[in-house]
Design a protein around this motif. Structure first.
Motif, PDB file in Angstrom:
ATOM      1  N   PRO A  72       0.756  -1.252   0.165  1.00 13.12           N
ATOM      2  CA  PRO A  72      -0.101  -0.145   0.074  1.00 13.12           C
ATOM      3  C   PRO A  72       0.847   1.334  -0.037  1.00 13.12           C
ATOM      4  O   PRO A  72       1.813   1.369   0.734  1.00 13.12           O
ATOM      5  CB  PRO A  72      -0.664   0.032   1.258  1.00 13.12           C
ATOM      6  CG  PRO A  72      -0.657  -1.600   1.651  1.00 13.12           C
ATOM      7  CD  PRO A  72       0.455  -2.107   1.053  1.00 13.12           C
ATOM      8  N   ILE A  73       0.425   2.415  -0.869  1.00 10.61           N
ATOM      9  CA  ILE A  73       1.111   3.451  -0.960  1.00 10.61           C
ATOM     10  C   ILE A  73       1.637   4.207   0.537  1.00 10.61           C
ATOM     11  O   ILE A  73       2.602   4.557   0.632  1.00 10.61           O
ATOM     12  CB  ILE A  73       0.651   4.544  -1.861  1.00 10.61           C
ATOM     13  CG1 ILE A  73       0.822   3.882  -3.529  1.00 10.61           C
ATOM     14  CG2 ILE A  73       1.338   5.801  -1.801  1.00 10.61           C
ATOM     15  CD1 ILE A  73       0.206   4.680  -4.630  1.00 10.61           C
ATOM     16  N   PRO A  74       0.478   4.304   1.277  1.00  6.95           N
ATOM     17  CA  PRO A  74       0.671   5.094   2.863  1.00  6.95           C
ATOM     18  C   PRO A  74       1.854   4.346   3.466  1.00  6.95           C
ATOM     19  O   PRO A  74       2.733   4.760   4.098  1.00  6.95           O
ATOM     20  CB  PRO A  74      -0.577   4.842   3.332  1.00  6.95           C
ATOM     21  CG  PRO A  74      -1.450   4.898   2.124  1.00  6.95           C
ATOM     22  CD  PRO A  74      -0.706   3.938   0.996  1.00  6.95           C
ATOM     23  N   VAL A  75       2.033   2.803   3.464  1.00  2.35           N
ATOM     24  CA  VAL A  75       2.620   2.129   4.232  1.00  2.35           C
ATOM     25  C   VAL A  75       4.264   2.302   3.634  1.00  2.35           C
ATOM     26  O   VAL A  75       5.248   2.459   4.400  1.00  2.35           O
ATOM     27  CB  VAL A  75       2.263   0.607   4.136  1.00  2.35           C
ATOM     28  CG1 VAL A  75       3.600  -0.516   4.587  1.00  2.35           C
ATOM     29  CG2 VAL A  75       1.130   0.350   4.900  1.00  2.35           C
ATOM     30  N   LYS A  76       4.341   2.427   2.432  1.00  3.21           N
ATOM     31  CA  LYS A  76       5.590   2.444   1.730  1.00  3.21           C
ATOM     32  C   LYS A  76       6.247   3.972   2.207  1.00  3.21           C
ATOM     33  O   LYS A  76       7.445   4.294   2.461  1.00  3.21           O
ATOM     34  CB  LYS A  76       5.531   2.210   0.213  1.00  3.21           C
ATOM     35  CG  LYS A  76       6.945   2.301  -0.507  1.00  3.21           C
ATOM     36  CD  LYS A  76       7.304   1.445  -1.448  1.00  3.21           C
ATOM     37  CE  LYS A  76       8.843   1.510  -2.072  1.00  3.21           C
ATOM     38  NZ  LYS A  76       8.932   0.867  -3.320  1.00  3.21           N
ATOM     39  N   ARG A  77       5.154   4.898   2.073  1.00  2.38           N
ATOM     40  CA  ARG A  77       5.432   6.569   2.313  1.00  2.38           C
ATOM     41  C   ARG A  77       6.090   6.240   3.852  1.00  2.38           C
ATOM     42  O   ARG A  77       7.358   6.904   3.986  1.00  2.38           O
ATOM     43  CB  ARG A  77       4.616   7.159   2.256  1.00  2.38           C
ATOM     44  CG  ARG A  77       4.261   7.524   0.718  1.00  2.38           C
ATOM     45  CD  ARG A  77       3.328   8.915   0.751  1.00  2.38           C
ATOM     46  NE  ARG A  77       2.776   9.073  -0.285  1.00  2.38           N
ATOM     47  CZ  ARG A  77       1.318   8.782  -0.350  1.00  2.38           C
ATOM     48  NH1 ARG A  77       0.646   8.838   0.834  1.00  2.38           N
ATOM     49  NH2 ARG A  77       0.689   9.253  -1.293  1.00  2.38           N
ATOM     50  N   GLN A  78       5.473   5.735   4.673  1.00  2.00           N
ATOM     51  CA  GLN A  78       5.933   5.574   6.156  1.00  2.00           C
ATOM     52  C   GLN A  78       7.375   4.952   6.314  1.00  2.00           C
ATOM     53  O   GLN A  78       8.021   5.572   7.296  1.00  2.00           O
ATOM     54  CB  GLN A  78       4.950   5.070   7.003  1.00  2.00           C
ATOM     55  CG  GLN A  78       3.583   5.927   7.215  1.00  2.00           C
ATOM     56  CD  GLN A  78       2.533   5.228   7.813  1.00  2.00           C
ATOM     57  OE1 GLN A  78       2.547   4.905   9.002  1.00  2.00           O
ATOM     58  NE2 GLN A  78       1.446   4.759   7.162  1.00  2.00           N
ATOM     59  N   ILE A  79       7.579   3.785   5.639  1.00  2.00           N
ATOM     60  CA  ILE A  79       8.800   2.974   5.781  1.00  2.00           C
ATOM     61  C   ILE A  79      10.076   4.000   5.150  1.00  2.00           C
ATOM     62  O   ILE A  79      10.950   4.266   5.907  1.00  2.00           O
ATOM     63  CB  ILE A  79       8.652   1.889   4.905  1.00  2.00           C
ATOM     64  CG1 ILE A  79       7.844   0.807   5.908  1.00  2.00           C
ATOM     65  CG2 ILE A  79       9.965   1.340   5.107  1.00  2.00           C
ATOM     66  CD1 ILE A  79       8.354   0.369   7.252  1.00  2.00           C
ATOM     67  N   ILE A  80       9.591   4.744   4.038  1.00  2.00           N
ATOM     68  CA  ILE A  80      10.786   5.568   3.518  1.00  2.00           C
ATOM     69  C   ILE A  80      10.955   6.633   4.664  1.00  2.00           C
ATOM     70  O   ILE A  80      12.193   7.199   4.755  1.00  2.00           O
ATOM     71  CB  ILE A  80      10.559   5.987   2.115  1.00  2.00           C
ATOM     72  CG1 ILE A  80      10.459   4.772   1.189  1.00  2.00           C
ATOM     73  CG2 ILE A  80      11.519   6.949   1.657  1.00  2.00           C
ATOM     74  CD1 ILE A  80      10.076   5.150  -0.153  1.00  2.00           C
ATOM     75  N   GLU A  81      10.079   7.313   5.222  1.00  2.00           N
ATOM     76  CA  GLU A  81      10.116   8.425   6.091  1.00  2.00           C
ATOM     77  C   GLU A  81      11.115   7.913   7.269  1.00  2.00           C
ATOM     78  O   GLU A  81      11.661   8.446   7.971  1.00  2.00           O
ATOM     79  CB  GLU A  81       8.839   8.726   6.560  1.00  2.00           C
ATOM     80  CG  GLU A  81       8.080   9.670   5.512  1.00  2.00           C
ATOM     81  CD  GLU A  81       6.823   9.878   5.933  1.00  2.00           C
ATOM     82  OE1 GLU A  81       6.173   9.613   7.114  1.00  2.00           O
ATOM     83  OE2 GLU A  81       5.868  10.432   4.930  1.00  2.00           O
ATOM     84  N   TRP A  82      10.683   6.545   7.796  1.00  2.00           N
ATOM     85  CA  TRP A  82      11.345   5.939   9.082  1.00  2.00           C
ATOM     86  C   TRP A  82      13.000   5.789   8.694  1.00  2.00           C
ATOM     87  O   TRP A  82      13.680   5.962   9.305  1.00  2.00           O
ATOM     88  CB  TRP A  82      10.421   5.062   9.303  1.00  2.00           C
ATOM     89  CG  TRP A  82      11.179   4.365  10.602  1.00  2.00           C
ATOM     90  CD1 TRP A  82      12.113   4.399  11.309  1.00  2.00           C
ATOM     91  CD2 TRP A  82      10.385   2.952  11.232  1.00  2.00           C
ATOM     92  NE1 TRP A  82      12.095   3.592  12.577  1.00  2.00           N
ATOM     93  CE2 TRP A  82      11.449   2.470  12.251  1.00  2.00           C
ATOM     94  CE3 TRP A  82       9.561   1.928  10.761  1.00  2.00           C
ATOM     95  CZ2 TRP A  82      11.082   1.338  12.969  1.00  2.00           C
ATOM     96  CZ3 TRP A  82       9.281   0.901  11.570  1.00  2.00           C
ATOM     97  CH2 TRP A  82       9.997   0.522  12.563  1.00  2.00           C
ATOM     98  N   TRP A  83      12.963   4.882   7.487  1.00  2.00           N
ATOM     99  CA  TRP A  83      14.307   4.209   7.356  1.00  2.00           C
ATOM    100  C   TRP A  83      15.402   4.901   6.398  1.00  2.00           C
ATOM    101  O   TRP A  83      16.297   4.802   6.349  1.00  2.00           O
ATOM    102  CB  TRP A  83      14.148   2.630   6.695  1.00  2.00           C
ATOM    103  CG  TRP A  83      13.435   1.860   7.910  1.00  2.00           C
ATOM    104  CD1 TRP A  83      13.257   2.164   9.073  1.00  2.00           C
ATOM    105  CD2 TRP A  83      13.363   0.465   7.611  1.00  2.00           C
ATOM    106  NE1 TRP A  83      12.906   0.921   9.583  1.00  2.00           N
ATOM    107  CE2 TRP A  83      12.824  -0.215   8.715  1.00  2.00           C
ATOM    108  CE3 TRP A  83      13.472  -0.236   6.274  1.00  2.00           C
ATOM    109  CZ2 TRP A  83      12.701  -1.570   9.148  1.00  2.00           C
ATOM    110  CZ3 TRP A  83      13.003  -1.655   6.595  1.00  2.00           C
ATOM    111  CH2 TRP A  83      12.463  -2.290   7.721  1.00  2.00           C
ATOM    112  N   GLY A  84      14.610   5.990   5.895  1.00  2.00           N
ATOM    113  CA  GLY A  84      15.329   6.821   4.829  1.00  2.00           C
ATOM    114  C   GLY A  84      14.989   6.193   3.331  1.00  2.00           C
ATOM    115  O   GLY A  84      14.356   5.246   3.102  1.00  2.00           O
ATOM    116  N   PRO A  85      15.497   6.781   2.313  1.00  2.00           N
ATOM    117  CA  PRO A  85      15.327   6.415   0.859  1.00  2.00           C
ATOM    118  C   PRO A  85      16.194   5.440   0.401  1.00  2.00           C
ATOM    119  O   PRO A  85      17.063   5.515  -0.398  1.00  2.00           O
ATOM    120  CB  PRO A  85      15.796   7.847   0.296  1.00  2.00           C
ATOM    121  CG  PRO A  85      16.912   8.248   0.938  1.00  2.00           C
ATOM    122  CD  PRO A  85      16.418   8.127   2.405  1.00  2.00           C
TER     123      PRO A  85
END
Length: 395
Positions: free
Chosen positions: A277-290
């Motif tokens: 899901p797009i929101p899940v991936k956005r949150q992971i990138i925000e947490w772990w970085g790009p």
């Protein structure tokens, strides 16, 4: 680097060094030869995430065998079907999988050998004693083997996916080796955390290639969200591969729990196998970085798309551009569709494969021009990025 850790079991801490992996896989290759198995023969594995998993894989690989890793979650009937269908001449199980394994092979006459790790049930030989009697040197007739894994069977009986080895040399790189080396920067300094069952294609093959490239694999016996984060911090994990459900479980942890674990060592977090899901991936990138990479591929190995975090953020929802094979989207008559129009996804010029003992399914997976499909539906945008929208075949 014979003393370097090759495999570390996350729960027990048991470590297998490269020297031990070399020696044990050589002994297993000798055992296979002594049993009469030759290049092209099949061996089945019903083994949980275990210290000895990769000595079995590398031993079979050295001997040119086709090895089928069977899910430890199958019923007796399902496991028996795969053992018989793949034509296994030998099988390895463990005491933990004995109940299903013993019942699944009862009366299977094609089996020349049955070995069991951690103890031996009636009618089985103890694996440890069997390999201890073998030489630790390499067999003289090494030739590359390969895996033959079974599809999930969501649309009927599971089918073995046979992808012939690329070359005869056991150390010949394959497309995945090069992708991991060149895209994910896997190398001797890699510490790879593997949280999934090793009988699945991605965990099996990614760990295999981390080992080929000289890294260390930390293998979880079972996935747990906080344990995963704890292991990242404890082992200074650089690379990992997960499925989206694991992202979701980690994001559901209380913020204080997430903040407790240092994930700054992560350089590459890969995900695939299901839509994220797009929101899940956005949150992971925000947490772990790009550092998050996504790919689309199948057990069939006929093609692969890939995208990093920056590409995904510019094309939210994509599974990337082709890095193995060439993408084509076609209608039901095999005609190529224009950019942005959804149809069946095909790969051209990818690796050949066939469904074991199923010529009809094999024929149904390709067009007359040789393009092959996994049965997924999607479209490609003007920049060449693929988006998945559906499956052609449903339960």
């Amino acid at each position: 680097t014979p003393d370097k850790p090759a495999i570390v079991m996350a729960g027990s801490g048991t470590t297998v060094t490269y020297g031990e992996l070399e020696e044990r896989s050589n002994r297993f290759a000798h055992l296979l030869r002594e049993t009469g198995l030759r290049a092209g023969d099949h061996v089945a594995l019903i083994v949980e995430n275990h210290t000895r998993y990769y000595e079995l894989c590398f031993g079979a690989h050295r001997a040119g065998l086709v090895y089928t890793a069977i899910s430890t979650r199958l019923t007796v009937g399902e496991a028996r079907y795969i053992v018989e269908d793949c034509g296994a001449k030998a099988i390895v199980a463990t005491l933990a999988t004995a109940a299903v394994a013993c019942a699944a092979v009862e009366g299977v006459e094609a089996l020349r050998a049955r070995w069991m790790i951690d103890g031996a049930a009636s009618g089985w030989d103890g694996y440890e004693a069997a390999i201890a009697a073998q030489p630790a040197e390499r067999i003289p007739d090494e030739v590359a083997g390969c895996d033959m894994l079974y599809s999930s069977g969501t649309t009927g009986r599971p089918k073995g996916v046979f992808v012939p080895p690329d070359a005869g040399a056991i150390d010949a790189p394959v497309a995945l080796t090069e992708t991991m080396r060149n895209r994910y920067r896997v190398g001797e300094d890699t510490v790879y955390l593997s949280p999934a069952p090793l009988y699945h294609a991605a965990p099996l093959r990614f760990n295999f290639n981390v080992l080929r490239l000289g890294g260390t694999c930390v293998v979880m016996e079972h996935f747990d969200a906080e344990a995963f984060l704890r292991l990242v911090a404890a082992h200074r994990i650089t690379h990992t591969q997960v499925v989206p459900t694991m992202f979701v479980r980690m994001l559901k942890l209380p913020p204080a729990v997430r903040a407790r674990h240092d994930v700054s060592s992560l350089r590459c977090a890969i995900h695939a196998a299901a839509p994220c899901p797009i929101p899940v991936k956005r949150q992971i990138i925000e947490w772990w970085g790009p550092i998050v990479w996504e790919y689309y591929a199948g057990t069939e190995g006929n093609g692969m798309t890939l995208c990093d975090s920056h590409e995904w953020l510019a094309h939210e929802g994509t599974v990337g551009r082709a890095v193995v094979g060439e993408l084509h989207v076609c209608d039901d008559d095999g005609r190529e569709l224009p950019t942005g129009e959804a149809g069946t996804i095909y790969f051209a010029n990818g690796r050949p494969f066939e469904y074991h003992r199923d010529p009809d399914k094999t024929a149904g997976s390709r067009l007359p021009n040789g393009w092959t499909t996994l049965g997924d539906v999607g479209y490609v945008d003007a920049d060449g990025f693929l988006y998945l929208t559906d499956r052609k075949a449903h339960m």
